[in-house]
Design an enzyme around this catalytic site. Structure first.
Site, PDB file in Angstrom:
ATOM      1  NE  ARG A  35     -51.618  39.252  19.560  1.00  0.00           N
ATOM      2  CZ  ARG A  35     -52.195  38.055  19.569  1.00  0.00           C
ATOM      3  NH1 ARG A  35     -51.508  36.983  19.261  1.00  0.00           N
ATOM      4  NH2 ARG A  35     -53.458  37.942  19.884  1.00  0.00           N
TER       5      ARG A  35
ATOM      6  CD  GLN B  36       7.970   0.283  -2.002  1.00  0.00           C
ATOM      7  OE1 GLN B  36       6.757   0.504  -1.945  1.00  0.00           O
ATOM      8  NE2 GLN B  36       8.523  -0.354  -3.016  1.00  0.00           N
TER       9      GLN B  36
ATOM     10  NE  ARG C 252      -2.408   3.344 -12.671  1.00  0.00           N
ATOM     11  CZ  ARG C 252      -2.163   2.030 -12.714  1.00  0.00           C
ATOM     12  NH1 ARG C 252      -2.587   1.311 -13.739  1.00  0.00           N
ATOM     13  NH2 ARG C 252      -1.510   1.432 -11.731  1.00  0.00           N
TER      14      ARG C 252
ATOM     15  CB  THR D  68       4.451  -5.235  -6.705  1.00  0.00           C
ATOM     16  OG1 THR D  68       4.908  -5.800  -7.944  1.00  0.00           O
ATOM     17  CG2 THR D  68       3.273  -4.325  -7.006  1.00  0.00           C
TER      18      THR D  68
ATOM     19  CB  ALA E  84      -0.915  -0.014   1.222  1.00  0.00           C
ATOM     20  CB  ALA E  85       4.377   1.823  -0.510  1.00  0.00           C
ATOM     21  N   GLY E  86       2.104   2.795  -2.801  1.00  0.00           N
ATOM     22  CA  GLY E  86       2.035   3.571  -4.044  1.00  0.00           C
ATOM     23  C   GLY E  86       1.241   4.860  -3.873  1.00  0.00           C
TER      24      GLY E  86
ATOM     25  CG  ASN F   3     -49.331  22.066  19.153  1.00  0.00           C
ATOM     26  OD1 ASN F   3     -48.794  22.793  18.320  1.00  0.00           O
ATOM     27  ND2 ASN F   3     -50.271  21.193  18.828  1.00  0.00           N
TER      28      ASN F   3
ATOM     29  CD  GLU G  90       2.384  -6.417 -14.449  1.00  0.00           C
ATOM     30  OE1 GLU G  90       1.587  -5.491 -14.310  1.00  0.00           O
ATOM     31  OE2 GLU G  90       2.208  -7.547 -13.939  1.00  0.00           O
TER      32      GLU G  90
HETATM   33  C1  UD1 Z   1      -0.397  -5.114 -10.267  1.00  0.00           C
HETATM   34  C2  UD1 Z   1       0.279  -6.358 -10.857  1.00  0.00           C
HETATM   35  C3  UD1 Z   1      -0.563  -6.883 -12.026  1.00  0.00           C
HETATM   36  C4  UD1 Z   1      -1.966  -7.173 -11.535  1.00  0.00           C
HETATM   37  C5  UD1 Z   1      -2.576  -5.948 -10.885  1.00  0.00           C
HETATM   38  C6  UD1 Z   1      -3.911  -6.311 -10.221  1.00  0.00           C
HETATM   39  C7  UD1 Z   1       2.709  -6.145 -10.617  1.00  0.00           C
HETATM   40  C8  UD1 Z   1       3.974  -5.816 -11.299  1.00  0.00           C
HETATM   41  N1  UD1 Z   1       1.599  -6.015 -11.330  1.00  0.00           N
HETATM   42  O1  UD1 Z   1      -0.396  -4.107 -11.266  1.00  0.00           O
HETATM   43  O2  UD1 Z   1       0.036  -8.050 -12.546  1.00  0.00           O
HETATM   44  O3  UD1 Z   1      -2.769  -7.589 -12.625  1.00  0.00           O
HETATM   45  O4  UD1 Z   1      -1.726  -5.446  -9.847  1.00  0.00           O
HETATM   46  O5  UD1 Z   1      -4.549  -5.194  -9.737  1.00  0.00           O
HETATM   47  O6  UD1 Z   1       2.728  -6.528  -9.463  1.00  0.00           O
HETATM   48  N2  UD1 Z   1       2.802  -0.752  -4.482  1.00  0.00           N
HETATM   49  C9  UD1 Z   1       3.719  -0.513  -3.470  1.00  0.00           C
HETATM   50  N3  UD1 Z   1       4.979  -0.159  -3.814  1.00  0.00           N
HETATM   51  C10 UD1 Z   1       5.385  -0.043  -5.082  1.00  0.00           C
HETATM   52  C11 UD1 Z   1       4.450  -0.297  -6.119  1.00  0.00           C
HETATM   53  C12 UD1 Z   1       3.170  -0.645  -5.774  1.00  0.00           C
HETATM   54  O7  UD1 Z   1       3.395  -0.621  -2.299  1.00  0.00           O
HETATM   55  O8  UD1 Z   1       6.565   0.270  -5.297  1.00  0.00           O
HETATM   56  C13 UD1 Z   1       1.431  -1.106  -4.106  1.00  0.00           C
HETATM   57  C14 UD1 Z   1       0.409  -0.097  -4.590  1.00  0.00           C
HETATM   58  O9  UD1 Z   1       0.205   0.887  -3.594  1.00  0.00           O
HETATM   59  C15 UD1 Z   1      -0.821  -0.955  -4.826  1.00  0.00           C
HETATM   60  C16 UD1 Z   1      -0.264  -2.314  -5.136  1.00  0.00           C
HETATM   61  O10 UD1 Z   1       1.077  -2.314  -4.720  1.00  0.00           O
HETATM   62  O11 UD1 Z   1      -1.641  -1.014  -3.680  1.00  0.00           O
HETATM   63  C17 UD1 Z   1      -0.339  -2.638  -6.632  1.00  0.00           C
HETATM   64  O12 UD1 Z   1       0.366  -1.638  -7.328  1.00  0.00           O
HETATM   65  P1  UD1 Z   1      -0.198  -1.015  -8.657  1.00  0.00           P
HETATM   66  O13 UD1 Z   1       0.733   0.034  -9.125  1.00  0.00           O
HETATM   67  O14 UD1 Z   1      -1.614  -0.665  -8.499  1.00  0.00           O
HETATM   68  O15 UD1 Z   1      -0.021  -2.292  -9.633  1.00  0.00           O
HETATM   69  P2  UD1 Z   1      -0.806  -2.573 -10.982  1.00  0.00           P
HETATM   70  O16 UD1 Z   1      -0.217  -1.756 -12.057  1.00  0.00           O
HETATM   71  O17 UD1 Z   1      -2.257  -2.464 -10.772  1.00  0.00           O
HETATM   72 CA    CA Z   2      -3.567  -1.890  -9.022  1.00  0.00          CA
END
Ligand code: UD1
Ligand code: CA
Length: 454
Positions: free
Chosen positions: A435, A70, A15, A76, A9-11, A372, A152
C-alpha cells in the site's frame, strides 16, 4: 394373490393453469407422481397412464414404473383401458387403480384394500367423508346403506350434491371384471367422458362391491394450486413429525420446510423459518437457527448455522456459519471454523480452525488451517475472461481490506498487512505490505479553508 397397479396421469391438469403436467408439480420437493408411486407396492411395477406432455412424465418415472400412452384424454375409464394388454396378461388377480394427483395416499391404506379383496370382494372403492365435498364424485347408497353408484359433481342432482361421502379415485377391482366392464363404458354424461366410476356402478348390481372409508386428508385430489398447497402442508407436517420422532427438536413445525429427502441427526435443533432441501444431511447436535436455506449440503455434527444460504456445500464439525453468509457450490469448510456475516464462499476449501469473520469473498481458492482472514478481504478470482485459483497455506494472517489478485500463493504463516493488494506470491513466514506510504500534512485543514475563503 396377484395385484397390479395402474396410475392415471395423462390429464393436462387444466385447473392448475400451467404448462407443467399436473402430476409433476412438487409437494415438499417431490413430484406428486413420486409420492403416489412410493405408496404402491414395489413387487409389481406400476403402470402409469401418460398423455399430456408424456415425454416429461416418462422421464420422471423412468426406472420406477412402466407406462402406457393415452393420446387423447377421454376420461378416467378410457385412461385405464389404455392398459388393457397389460391387464389381460395379468387377468388373474386384482387391479389397484389410483390417480397421480393424490400425493397423500398411504401404503397402509392400499394394503387394507388388498386385505378386503382377499376376503372375497370383487371391487372396493376408497371413500372419505368431508364437510365440503365440492368437485368430487359422490358415493350414492340405497336406503339400506348399500353402495349404488358414484355420481360426478357435474352430473349430480341437488340432493346428491349434499352427499358428503366422496370417491377418492382409488379402487381395487377383480381384473377380469375390470376388463369386461371397461368395454361397456359409454360417455353419455355432462363431461362427455368415459368415467371409470361407471365400472363400479355396472358391477354393483351383480357383484360384491364395497367401500373403505378413510380420512379425507389421504384422499385429497390436487386439481388446483390451492389444493397443492393444502397437500404440501399435510406432507410437511408428516415429514416434521417423522424427524421429531427420530429425536430432532423442531421449534415451530408450521414454519419449517423440510423436503422428504433430507436427513437430520438426533438432538439437532431446527428454529423457525428454515428451508432444508434436496440431499441435505444435518448430523447430530447441530443448531439451525432462524432463516436458512440449505440445499444439497452436508452439515457436520455440532455446527451452528444462522440466516444463511448454503447450496451444494459442506460445513465441518462445530463450525459456525452466519448470520448472512452465502456458501455456494463446491465450498468445503472444515471443523471449528467461523464463517461470519456477509461472507461469500464459492468453489473453495477452508481448512480446520480458520476464521473468516466478516464481509469477505473467497472464490476459487484453497485456504489452510488456522488462518485468520480479516474484514473485507477479496479473493480477486476473475480477470474478465478466466477464473484463477489462489492458495493460502496454514496459519496465515490476512489483514483487513486485502485484495488477493489470483492466482497468488501465501506460504505457511505469511502475514499480509491491512489494505494490501497482493499481486505476487508471498513466501512462508514473510510480511507483505502493498500500500502507498502514509503522508501527513500538518494543519492542512486550516490552510485549505483559508485558501478557499479568500
Ligand atoms: C376423479 C373422479 C371423482 C373423484 C376424484 C378424486 C372420475 C370420473 N371422477 O375426478 O369421482 O372424486 O377423481 O380426486 O373418475 N386422467 C387421465 N386421463 C383422462 C382423464 C384423467 O389419465 O382422460 C387422470 C388425470 O391425469 C388425473 C386422474 O386421472 O391424475 C383423475 O382425473 P381428474 O380429471 O383429476 O378427475 P377428477 O375430476 O378429480
Ligand atoms: Ca382429481
Amino acid at each position: 394373490m396377484e395385484f397390479v397397479t395402474v396410475i392415471m396421469a395423462a390429464g393436462k391438469g387444466t385447473r392448475m393453469k400451467s404448462e407443467l403436467p399436473k402430476v409433476l408439480f412438487k409437494a415438499c420437493g417431490k413430484p406428486m407422481i413420486d409420492w403416489v408411486l412410493e405408496a404402491c407396492s414395489v413387487k409389481n411395477r406400476p403402470i402409469v397412464v401418460v398423455g399430456h406432455k408424456k415425454e416429461d412424465v416418462i422421464a420422471k418415472i423412468k426406472g420406477k414404473a412402466d407406462y402406457v400412452v393415452q393420446d387423447e384424454q377421454k376420461g378416467t375409464g378410457h385412461a385405464v383401458s389404455m392398459a388393457m394388454d397389460y391387464l389381460k396378461n395379468n387377468a388373474d388377480g386384482y387391479t389397484i387403480v389410483l390417480a397421480g394427483d393424490m400425493p397423500l395416499i398411504k401404503k397402509d391404506t392400499i394394503n387394507k384394500l388388498k386385505e378386503m379383496a382377499k376376503s372375497g370382494y370383487d371391487g372396493i372403492v376408497l371413500t372419505a367423508k368431508v364437510d365440503n365435498p365440492f368437485g368430487y364424485g359422490r358415493i350414492v347408497r340405497d336406503e339400506s346403506g348399500k353402495f349404488v353408484e358414484i355420481v360426478e359433481e357435474k352430473d349430480a342432482s341437488c340432493e346428491q350434491r349434499k352427499i358428503n361421502e366422496i370417491n377418492s379415485s382409488v379402487y381395487c377391482i377383480r381384473t377380469k371384471l375390470l376388463i369386461e366392464c371397461l368395454g361397456k363404458l359409454g360417455c353419455d354424461n355432462a363431461a362427455g367422458e368415459y368415467y371409470l366410476t361407471d365400472v363400479i356402478k355396472i358391477l354393483s348390481s351383480d357383484y360384491k362391491i364395497s367401500t373403505l372409508c378413510t380420512s379425507f386428508e389421504e384422499c385429497l385430489g390436487v386439481n388446483s394450486k390451492a389444493q397443492l398447497a393444502a397437500a404440501s402442508e399435510v406432507l410437511r407436517i408428516r415429514i416434521n413429525n417423522r424427524h421429531m420422532e427420530n429425536g430432532v427438536i423442531i421449534i415451530d413445525p408450521n414454519t419449517t420446510y423440510i423436503e422428504d429427502t433430507v436427513r437430520i441427526g438426533a438432538d439437532s435443533t431446527i428454529y423457525p423459518n428454515n428451508i432444508l432441501e434436496g440431499n441435505t444431511v444435518i448430523e447430530e447436535e447441530c443448531v439451525i437457527l432462524q432463516g436458512n436455506r440449505i440445499a444439497d449440503s452436508h452439515i457436520a455434527k455440532g455446527a451452528t448455522i444462522q440466516s444463511s444460504v448454503i447450496t451444494e456445500a459442506k460445513v465441518g464439525e462445530n463450525t459456525t456459519v452466519g448470520p448472512f453468509a452465502y456458501l455456494r457450490p463446491k465450498s468445503v469448510v472444515g471443523a471449528d471454523c467461523r464463517i461470519g456475516d456477509f461472507v461469500e464462499v464459492k468453489n473453495s476449501s477452508i481448512d480446520d480452525g480458520t476464521k473468516v469473520s466478516h464481509l469477505t469473498y473467497v472464490g476459487d481458492s484453497d485456504v489452510g488451517k488456522g488462518v485468520n482472514i480479516g474484514c473485507g478481504v477479496v479473493f480477486v478470482n476473475y480477470d474478465g475472461i478466466n477464473k484463477h485459483r489462489s492458495v493460502v497455506e496454514d496459519n496465515c494472517f490476512i489483514g483487513c481490506n486485502t485484495n488477493l489478485i489470483s492466482p497468488v500463493k501465501l506460504g505457511h504463516g505469511a502475514y499480509v498487512a491491512a489494505g494490501t493488494t497482493v499481486t505476487e506470491d508471498v513466501e512462508s513466514g514473510a510480511l507483505c505490505i502493498g500500500r502507498s506510504r502514509q503522508t501527513v500534512k500538518t494543519d492542512w485543514n486550516n490552510k485549505w479553508k483559508k485558501e478557499r475563503d479568500k
